[in-house]
Design a protein around this motif. Sequence first.
Motif, PDB file in Angstrom:
ATOM      1  N   LEU A  30       0.829  -1.200   0.000  1.00 20.74           N
ATOM      2  CA  LEU A  30       0.000   0.000   0.000  1.00 20.74           C
ATOM      3  C   LEU A  30       0.858   1.242   0.000  1.00 20.74           C
ATOM      4  O   LEU A  30       1.928   1.285   0.585  1.00 20.74           O
ATOM      5  N   ALA A  31       0.380   2.217  -0.682  1.00 22.69           N
ATOM      6  CA  ALA A  31       1.087   3.492  -0.768  1.00 22.69           C
ATOM      7  C   ALA A  31       1.434   3.984   0.635  1.00 22.69           C
ATOM      8  O   ALA A  31       0.629   3.940   1.541  1.00 22.69           O
ATOM      9  N   GLY A  32       2.646   4.445   0.768  1.00 23.51           N
ATOM     10  CA  GLY A  32       3.044   5.042   2.041  1.00 23.51           C
ATOM     11  C   GLY A  32       3.473   4.039   3.096  1.00 23.51           C
ATOM     12  O   GLY A  32       3.836   4.407   4.202  1.00 23.51           O
ATOM     13  N   ALA A  33       3.458   2.753   2.743  1.00 23.17           N
ATOM     14  CA  ALA A  33       3.728   1.743   3.773  1.00 23.17           C
ATOM     15  C   ALA A  33       5.184   1.275   3.790  1.00 23.17           C
ATOM     16  O   ALA A  33       5.480   0.246   4.350  1.00 23.17           O
ATOM     17  N   TYR A  34       6.075   2.020   3.163  1.00 30.18           N
ATOM     18  CA  TYR A  34       7.449   1.547   3.057  1.00 30.18           C
ATOM     19  C   TYR A  34       8.243   1.935   4.281  1.00 30.18           C
ATOM     20  O   TYR A  34       8.859   2.978   4.352  1.00 30.18           O
ATOM     21  N   ARG A  35       8.228   1.045   5.238  1.00 27.52           N
ATOM     22  CA  ARG A  35       8.898   1.300   6.495  1.00 27.52           C
ATOM     23  C   ARG A  35       9.731   0.094   6.860  1.00 27.52           C
ATOM     24  O   ARG A  35       9.414  -1.019   6.479  1.00 27.52           O
ATOM     25  N   ARG A  36      10.815   0.376   7.588  1.00 25.36           N
ATOM     26  CA  ARG A  36      11.590  -0.735   8.136  1.00 25.36           C
ATOM     27  C   ARG A  36      11.733  -0.494   9.617  1.00 25.36           C
ATOM     28  O   ARG A  36      12.050   0.602  10.036  1.00 25.36           O
ATOM     29  N   ASN A  37      11.493  -1.543  10.406  1.00 22.84           N
ATOM     30  CA  ASN A  37      11.545  -1.419  11.866  1.00 22.84           C
ATOM     31  C   ASN A  37      10.718  -0.229  12.338  1.00 22.84           C
ATOM     32  O   ASN A  37      11.125   0.497  13.232  1.00 22.84           O
ATOM     33  N   GLY A  38       9.601  -0.012  11.680  1.00 23.05           N
ATOM     34  CA  GLY A  38       8.685   1.045  12.098  1.00 23.05           C
ATOM     35  C   GLY A  38       9.087   2.437  11.656  1.00 23.05           C
ATOM     36  O   GLY A  38       8.352   3.396  11.831  1.00 23.05           O
ATOM     37  N   LYS A  39      10.288   2.570  11.079  1.00 25.61           N
ATOM     38  CA  LYS A  39      10.756   3.899  10.657  1.00 25.61           C
ATOM     39  C   LYS A  39      10.594   4.064   9.157  1.00 25.61           C
ATOM     40  O   LYS A  39      10.874   3.124   8.408  1.00 25.61           O
ATOM     41  N   PRO A  40      10.186   5.244   8.713  1.00 25.50           N
ATOM     42  CA  PRO A  40      10.082   5.433   7.264  1.00 25.50           C
ATOM     43  C   PRO A  40      11.469   5.306   6.637  1.00 25.50           C
ATOM     44  O   PRO A  40      12.457   5.742   7.221  1.00 25.50           O
ATOM     45  N   MET A  41      11.549   4.686   5.485  1.00 24.11           N
ATOM     46  CA  MET A  41      12.818   4.567   4.780  1.00 24.11           C
ATOM     47  C   MET A  41      13.214   5.914   4.203  1.00 24.11           C
ATOM     48  O   MET A  41      12.376   6.640   3.717  1.00 24.11           O
ATOM     49  N   LEU A  42      14.486   6.179   4.216  1.00 26.66           N
ATOM     50  CA  LEU A  42      14.986   7.336   3.480  1.00 26.66           C
ATOM     51  C   LEU A  42      14.925   7.025   2.000  1.00 26.66           C
ATOM     52  O   LEU A  42      15.355   5.960   1.572  1.00 26.66           O
ATOM     53  N   ALA A  43      14.339   7.910   1.233  1.00 20.76           N
ATOM     54  CA  ALA A  43      14.277   7.669  -0.210  1.00 20.76           C
ATOM     55  C   ALA A  43      15.657   7.832  -0.801  1.00 20.76           C
ATOM     56  O   ALA A  43      16.388   8.748  -0.436  1.00 20.76           O
ATOM     57  N   PRO A  44      16.050   6.966  -1.710  1.00 22.35           N
ATOM     58  CA  PRO A  44      17.319   7.189  -2.396  1.00 22.35           C
ATOM     59  C   PRO A  44      17.195   8.405  -3.305  1.00 22.35           C
ATOM     60  O   PRO A  44      16.083   8.758  -3.698  1.00 22.35           O
TER      61      PRO A  44
ATOM     62  N   LEU B 198      11.480   0.614  -3.327  1.00 21.85           N
ATOM     63  CA  LEU B 198      10.038   0.872  -3.178  1.00 21.85           C
ATOM     64  C   LEU B 198       9.792   2.302  -2.697  1.00 21.85           C
ATOM     65  O   LEU B 198       8.803   2.930  -3.085  1.00 21.85           O
ATOM     66  N   ALA B 199      10.704   2.815  -1.880  1.00 19.21           N
ATOM     67  CA  ALA B 199      10.586   4.210  -1.442  1.00 19.21           C
ATOM     68  C   ALA B 199      10.735   5.151  -2.632  1.00 19.21           C
ATOM     69  O   ALA B 199      10.028   6.160  -2.758  1.00 19.21           O
ATOM     70  N   LEU B 200      11.643   4.792  -3.524  1.00 21.95           N
ATOM     71  CA  LEU B 200      11.841   5.604  -4.726  1.00 21.95           C
ATOM     72  C   LEU B 200      10.596   5.553  -5.613  1.00 21.95           C
ATOM     73  O   LEU B 200      10.152   6.577  -6.150  1.00 21.95           O
ATOM     74  N   ALA B 201      10.021   4.370  -5.747  1.00 21.75           N
ATOM     75  CA  ALA B 201       8.796   4.234  -6.555  1.00 21.75           C
ATOM     76  C   ALA B 201       7.667   5.060  -5.953  1.00 21.75           C
ATOM     77  O   ALA B 201       6.846   5.639  -6.674  1.00 21.75           O
ATOM     78  N   GLU B 202       7.652   5.137  -4.635  1.00 19.66           N
ATOM     79  CA  GLU B 202       6.618   5.930  -3.955  1.00 19.66           C
ATOM     80  C   GLU B 202       6.781   7.421  -4.290  1.00 19.66           C
ATOM     81  O   GLU B 202       5.802   8.126  -4.535  1.00 19.66           O
ATOM     82  N   HIS B 203       8.023   7.886  -4.351  1.00 17.87           N
ATOM     83  CA  HIS B 203       8.264   9.280  -4.766  1.00 17.87           C
ATOM     84  C   HIS B 203       7.779   9.510  -6.189  1.00 17.87           C
ATOM     85  O   HIS B 203       7.185  10.546  -6.496  1.00 17.87           O
ATOM     86  N   LEU B 204       8.063   8.551  -7.043  1.00 19.57           N
ATOM     87  CA  LEU B 204       7.614   8.680  -8.439  1.00 19.57           C
ATOM     88  C   LEU B 204       6.089   8.664  -8.525  1.00 19.57           C
ATOM     89  O   LEU B 204       5.497   9.421  -9.295  1.00 19.57           O
TER      90      LEU B 204
END
Length: 234
Positions: free
Chosen positions: A7-21, A104-110
């Motif tokens: 789901l959109a916006g769900a890209y997290r690791r260990n509860g923290k949002p991933m830094l987008a590359p 996936l974080a990058l795809a979310e930005h796109l």
Amino acid sequence: MQVRRLLAGAYRRNGKPMLAPPLDAAFSDRLVGDLANNGFAVLHNAIIPNLIDRLVADCRKREEAGEMDRAAIGRDNHHIRETRIRQVDAAWLDGSADGEAAFLALAEHLRIAINRRLFLGLFEFEAQFLTYPPGGFYKRHLDSLRGERNRIVSLVLYLNKGWQMSDGGELDIWNTNDDASVPAITVQPHAGTLVLMLSEEIPHAVRPSRATRRGIAGWFRVNTSTSDRIDPAL
Ligand code: OGA
Ligand code: MN
């Protein structure tokens, strides 16, 4: 059963949002502009080499673990017909490895950039690692049938360092559904090359590859589920 839907916006690791590359704003503007004007967009060196290395490692891990599945692409009763159309092994990304999560974080930005400019209402993204064995190919096809309103924008990212012209495996892209036409562009599957295409409109094909050819194919989708009909994943 792997998690297919992210789901959109769900890209997290260990509860923290991933830094987008980094995908800088000028790059994403150009990609989205070309997509709007031509129906497809190609950007070379779109991804930092470090992330490419991590994605290659993630993909190879899936191969070595026996998780790449040719049958996963088509439903069982379509399988025989499918192997004439494409010969490629695939595994869904689930974001469990670092490289996948960053991608996936990058795809979310796109996804957000495309929606902001084109108002497509893209809702979610799903993606597969693709490994074409030597001899693998994917004949001319559309990723989504018009009117299904399911897969709207397709994304392909290549992971092949040191790819040679003699390795084949080019991606042909047409900007019309006229069978006799020559491709509008032919793309070498070099590491870091990113392609966007309108899923319902842009036919494309992978020429036979003579080397192991790795990449990621993903689809930005709209949500067409209703209360009595769950949208199938494929
Ligand atoms: C696909 C596809 C292109 C490629 O998976 O639908 O068209 O270059 N892939 O692997
Ligand atoms: Mn395709």
